[in-house]
Design an enzyme around this catalytic site. Structure first.
Site, PDB file in Angstrom:
ATOM      1  N   CYS A  35       0.824  -1.214   0.000  1.00 42.47           N
ATOM      2  CA  CYS A  35       0.000   0.000   0.000  1.00 42.47           C
ATOM      3  C   CYS A  35       0.856   1.260   0.000  1.00 42.47           C
ATOM      4  O   CYS A  35       0.510   2.242  -0.674  1.00 42.47           O
ATOM      5  CB  CYS A  35      -0.952  -0.005   1.196  1.00 42.47           C
ATOM      6  SG  CYS A  35      -2.244  -1.253   1.052  1.00 42.47           S
ATOM      7  N   GLY A  38       2.140   1.643  -3.548  1.00 37.15           N
ATOM      8  CA  GLY A  38       1.054   2.047  -4.436  1.00 37.15           C
ATOM      9  C   GLY A  38       0.592   3.469  -4.203  1.00 37.15           C
ATOM     10  O   GLY A  38       0.402   4.240  -5.148  1.00 37.15           O
ATOM     11  N   GLU A  39       0.413   3.844  -2.929  1.00 33.84           N
ATOM     12  CA  GLU A  39      -0.041   5.196  -2.636  1.00 33.84           C
ATOM     13  C   GLU A  39       1.020   6.223  -2.997  1.00 33.84           C
ATOM     14  O   GLU A  39       0.702   7.306  -3.484  1.00 33.84           O
ATOM     15  CB  GLU A  39      -0.438   5.350  -1.175  1.00 33.84           C
ATOM     16  CG  GLU A  39      -1.025   6.715  -0.890  1.00 33.84           C
ATOM     17  CD  GLU A  39      -1.838   6.787   0.388  1.00 33.84           C
ATOM     18  OE1 GLU A  39      -2.393   7.868   0.637  1.00 33.84           O
ATOM     19  OE2 GLU A  39      -1.905   5.793   1.116  1.00 33.84           O
ATOM     20  N   SER A  40       2.282   5.895  -2.789  1.00 31.10           N
ATOM     21  CA  SER A  40       3.354   6.816  -3.160  1.00 31.10           C
ATOM     22  C   SER A  40       3.336   7.091  -4.658  1.00 31.10           C
ATOM     23  O   SER A  40       3.365   8.254  -5.094  1.00 31.10           O
ATOM     24  CB  SER A  40       4.717   6.251  -2.749  1.00 31.10           C
ATOM     25  OG  SER A  40       4.804   6.137  -1.348  1.00 31.10           O
ATOM     26  N   SER A  43      -0.132   8.899  -5.717  1.00 30.48           N
ATOM     27  CA  SER A  43      -0.223  10.282  -5.229  1.00 30.48           C
ATOM     28  C   SER A  43       0.776  11.197  -5.930  1.00 30.48           C
ATOM     29  O   SER A  43       0.446  12.338  -6.280  1.00 30.48           O
ATOM     30  CB  SER A  43       0.006  10.330  -3.716  1.00 30.48           C
ATOM     31  OG  SER A  43      -1.056   9.708  -3.051  1.00 30.48           O
TER      32      SER A  43
END
Length: 118
Positions: A35, A38-40, A43
């Protein structure tokens, strides 16, 4: 986390992350580590797109989900974020994370809202 950006352009973003140091007690890459990767990616790419629409615009995450379908135990994993939707106020990215053999380990989707400067 040891994340390294490999590619970044208007269509996608690619990064890798070591398994070592990011595992849960059973020796598998921690689901939260997938996560974070993926979020890095999602975003950062959403913010890149937001800035293309005007100075001072920025993106903030409002939703993320992940489905883990494999377990990396060594080496590196690679995440590739691709734009699903890039609108004026909303972006959606899919991030596919694979192990060194190319096997998909996790699929994530992140939604970001684009804000205007005040």
């Amino acid at each position: 986390m040891g994340i390294e950006i490999l590619e970044f352009d208007s269509e996608h973003a690619v990064a890798r992350m070591p398994v070592e140091g990011n595992t849960q007690p059973l020796g598998l890459l921690h689901g939260g580590a997938y996560c974070v990767l993926g979020e890095s990616l999602g975003s950062m790419h959403a913010n890149y797109l937001a800035q293309q629409g005007g100075e001072g615009r920025f993106a903030v995450g409002v939703d993320i989900n992940a489905t883990h379908t494999g377990s990396a135990t060594s080496g590196w994993v690679t995440g590739t974020a691709r734009v699903i939707h890039a609108g004026r106020t909303l972006t959606v990215h899919e991030i596919v994370v694979t192990d060194e053999t190319g096997r998909r380990c996790s699929t994530l989707r992140i939604t970001n809202v684009i804000r205007e400067p005040k």
